[in-house]
Scaffold this motif. Structure first.
Motif, short mmCIF file in Angstrom:
data_model
loop_
_atom_site.label_atom_id
_atom_site.label_comp_id
_atom_site.label_asym_id
_atom_site.label_seq_id
_atom_site.Cartn_x
_atom_site.Cartn_y
_atom_site.Cartn_z
N ARG A 29 0.82 -1.21 0.00
CA ARG A 29 0.00 0.00 0.00
C ARG A 29 0.85 1.25 0.00
NH1 ARG A 29 -3.42 -2.91 3.67
NH2 ARG A 29 -2.41 -1.88 5.44
N LYS A 30 2.05 1.17 0.58
CA LYS A 30 2.91 2.34 0.71
C LYS A 30 3.75 2.59 -0.53
CE LYS A 30 3.33 2.19 5.77
NZ LYS A 30 4.28 2.01 6.89
N GLU A 31 3.84 1.60 -1.43
CA GLU A 31 4.66 1.76 -2.62
C GLU A 31 4.08 2.83 -3.53
OE1 GLU A 31 6.56 -2.73 -3.02
OE2 GLU A 31 4.90 -2.09 -4.30
N VAL A 32 4.85 3.86 -3.75
CA VAL A 32 4.42 4.96 -4.60
C VAL A 32 5.50 5.23 -5.63
CG1 VAL A 32 3.80 7.40 -4.68
CG2 VAL A 32 3.08 6.01 -2.73
N ALA A 33 5.09 5.30 -6.89
CA ALA A 33 6.04 5.56 -7.97
C ALA A 33 6.15 7.06 -8.18
CB ALA A 33 5.60 4.86 -9.24
N VAL A 34 7.04 7.69 -7.44
CA VAL A 34 7.17 9.14 -7.47
C VAL A 34 7.57 9.64 -8.85
CG1 VAL A 34 8.43 11.10 -6.49
CG2 VAL A 34 7.75 9.21 -5.02
N PHE A 35 8.33 8.84 -9.59
CA PHE A 35 8.79 9.24 -10.92
C PHE A 35 8.06 8.48 -12.03
CE2 PHE A 35 12.45 9.64 -7.98
CZ PHE A 35 12.58 11.02 -8.03
N GLY A 36 6.96 7.83 -11.68
CA GLY A 36 6.26 7.02 -12.67
C GLY A 36 6.94 5.70 -12.93
N ASN A 37 7.86 5.33 -12.06
CA ASN A 37 8.67 4.12 -12.23
C ASN A 37 7.94 2.89 -11.66
OD1 ASN A 37 9.13 5.73 -9.87
ND2 ASN A 37 10.76 4.33 -9.25
N TYR A 38 6.77 2.62 -12.21
CA TYR A 38 5.96 1.51 -11.74
C TYR A 38 6.58 0.17 -12.08
CZ TYR A 38 2.27 5.06 -11.43
OH TYR A 38 1.53 6.18 -11.13
N ARG A 39 6.46 -0.76 -11.15
CA ARG A 39 6.83 -2.13 -11.45
C ARG A 39 5.74 -2.74 -12.32
NH1 ARG A 39 7.96 -5.20 -5.99
NH2 ARG A 39 5.98 -4.20 -5.47
N ASN A 40 6.14 -3.59 -13.26
CA ASN A 40 5.18 -4.26 -14.14
C ASN A 40 4.29 -3.29 -14.89
OD1 ASN A 40 6.08 -6.83 -13.14
ND2 ASN A 40 4.78 -6.53 -11.35
N TYR A 41 4.86 -2.12 -15.21
CA TYR A 41 4.08 -1.08 -15.90
C TYR A 41 3.48 -1.61 -17.20
CZ TYR A 41 3.23 3.08 -18.76
OH TYR A 41 2.66 4.02 -19.57
N TYR A 42 4.29 -2.28 -17.99
CA TYR A 42 3.81 -2.75 -19.28
C TYR A 42 2.78 -3.86 -19.13
CZ TYR A 42 7.54 0.00 -21.33
OH TYR A 42 8.34 1.05 -21.70
N ARG A 101 14.39 -0.64 -11.93
CA ARG A 101 13.83 -0.81 -13.28
C ARG A 101 14.93 -1.18 -14.27
NH1 ARG A 101 10.55 -0.20 -10.12
NH2 ARG A 101 11.03 -2.44 -10.14
N ILE A 102 16.13 -0.65 -14.07
CA ILE A 102 17.25 -1.01 -14.95
C ILE A 102 17.61 -2.49 -14.78
CG2 ILE A 102 19.70 -0.64 -15.41
CD1 ILE A 102 17.90 1.51 -16.56
N GLN A 103 17.59 -2.95 -13.56
CA GLN A 103 17.83 -4.38 -13.33
C GLN A 103 16.73 -5.21 -13.98
OE1 GLN A 103 18.96 -5.53 -9.28
NE2 GLN A 103 19.51 -3.42 -8.84
N ASP A 104 15.48 -4.74 -13.89
CA ASP A 104 14.38 -5.42 -14.57
C ASP A 104 14.61 -5.45 -16.08
OD1 ASP A 104 13.09 -5.75 -12.16
OD2 ASP A 104 11.70 -4.08 -12.45
N ALA A 105 15.13 -4.34 -16.61
CA ALA A 105 15.37 -4.25 -18.05
C ALA A 105 16.40 -5.26 -18.51
CB ALA A 105 15.80 -2.83 -18.42
N TYR A 106 17.47 -5.43 -17.75
CA TYR A 106 18.46 -6.44 -18.12
C TYR A 106 17.89 -7.85 -18.01
CZ TYR A 106 22.53 -3.54 -18.99
OH TYR A 106 23.42 -2.66 -19.55
N TRP A 107 17.02 -8.06 -17.04
CA TRP A 107 16.35 -9.36 -16.93
C TRP A 107 15.47 -9.59 -18.16
CZ3 TRP A 107 11.28 -10.98 -16.90
CH2 TRP A 107 11.05 -12.30 -16.50
N THR A 108 14.74 -8.54 -18.59
CA THR A 108 13.90 -8.64 -19.78
C THR A 108 14.74 -8.93 -21.02
OG1 THR A 108 12.39 -6.99 -18.80
CG2 THR A 108 12.14 -7.45 -21.15
N LEU A 109 15.91 -8.31 -21.09
CA LEU A 109 16.81 -8.52 -22.22
C LEU A 109 17.30 -9.97 -22.25
CD1 LEU A 109 18.46 -7.48 -24.61
CD2 LEU A 109 20.19 -6.69 -22.98
#
Length: 293
Positions: A29-42, A101-109
């Protein structure tokens, strides 16, 4: 007796499973994406029934093929990688403010490369270990064509060199991210990022974003911009004290962006490419523009 039983219940330790679950729920509930950096955005933007992000339909191959490209606010890298795969760009760099998110991106790659089965296991393994260090320590270099890669070759060859074509960097593009000296890009994309720039750094941050894109673009380069509608700013104005204050001070609205980019920044032409990007989930039918330097 009854009083003692109630007292004992109050003093009994809570079940650890219940405590952990409650704590996890509170954290979520406390997780807030201050910069729009949502997890699982896509995941919730694209949905499970679409083979690719609908925005790719609005993009033309000649904007990317054989070109050096930059993706501002790449999140988990889904669009970045899809562009590399679909349009055979020479190089594409994704930049995001959030290290997670960058770590997520490398995982996606890595997942994308594994799914193609086109990379030799030894190459994938050595590159995977190298990428972890790259996230924090890699020096920004001028985009260049990796040795032996012909971006006009078959799709199979392009996939085989995906690790060489796609890269990711953590950085605050507006405030302090800088590529290598004399670096320029043929195509720069900035999708659903402008709202977060304004909420966090105000109108000055937006002008900095646009000016920096202009400087980094090669002559004749294209800037692909997907601005969020003004109505969506209201929903996110309270994610931090900074965004609350900046929301009240914003003077440049999304409908003003074209005039700013053409008259003040210096772009010479704009094309509305929105109609080509059909198939969005409700709430994500946003305009997309291509500006030429």
């Amino acid at each position: 007796m009854e009083h003692n039983q109630q007292h004992n219940k109050r003093n009994q330790p809570e079940d650890k499973t219940t405590t952990t679950a409650t704590a996890t729920q509170k954290r979520k509930r406390k997780e807030v994406a201050v910069f729009g950096n949502y997890r699982n955005y896509y995941g919730y933007r694209i949905g499970q029934n679409l083979e690719e992000d609908p925005r790719l339909k609005a993009m033309k191959k000649d904007w990317f093929e054989g070109k050096d490209c930059l993706d501002i606010g790449c999140n988990s890298g889904v669009i970045t990688i899809a562009i590399a795969q679909k349009f055979n760009c020479r190089s594409i760099l994704g930049v995001d403010i959030d290290d997670a998110r960058i770590q997520d991106a490398y995982w996606t790659l890595r997942k994308a490369v594994r799914s193609t089965g086109a990379v030799l296991a030894g190459v994938a393994k050595s590159t995977e270990s190298k990428n972890v260090t790259d996230i924090e320590n890699h020096e920004a270099e001028s985009p260049k064509k990796p040795a032996g890669i012909d971006c006009t070759e078959s799709h199979h060859v392009q996939e085989a060199n995906l690790f060489d074509i796609v890269s990711f960097r953590k950085g605050n593009f507006v405030q302090n991210w800088h590529p290598g000296e004399n670096t320029s890009y043929d195509t720069i994309i900035c999708l659903s990022v402008s709202k977060w720039v304004q909420l966090n750094w105000g109108d000055d941050g937006l002008i900095t974003l646009f000016s920096k894109v202009w400087r980094l673009l090669s002559p004749g380069g294209v800037f692909i911009l997907e601005p969020q509608p003004w109505s969506s700013y209201y929903s996110n104005r309270l994610v931090s004290e900074t965004t609350r204050i900046n929301y009240q001070e914003i003077k440049i609205r999304p409908e003003d962006f074209q005039d700013i980019l053409l008259d003040k920044i210096g772009f010479r032409m704009v094309e509305d490419i929105t109609s080509s990007a059909s198939g969005h989930k409700p709430g994500f039918n946003r305009p997309i523009f291509a500006f030429w330097k």
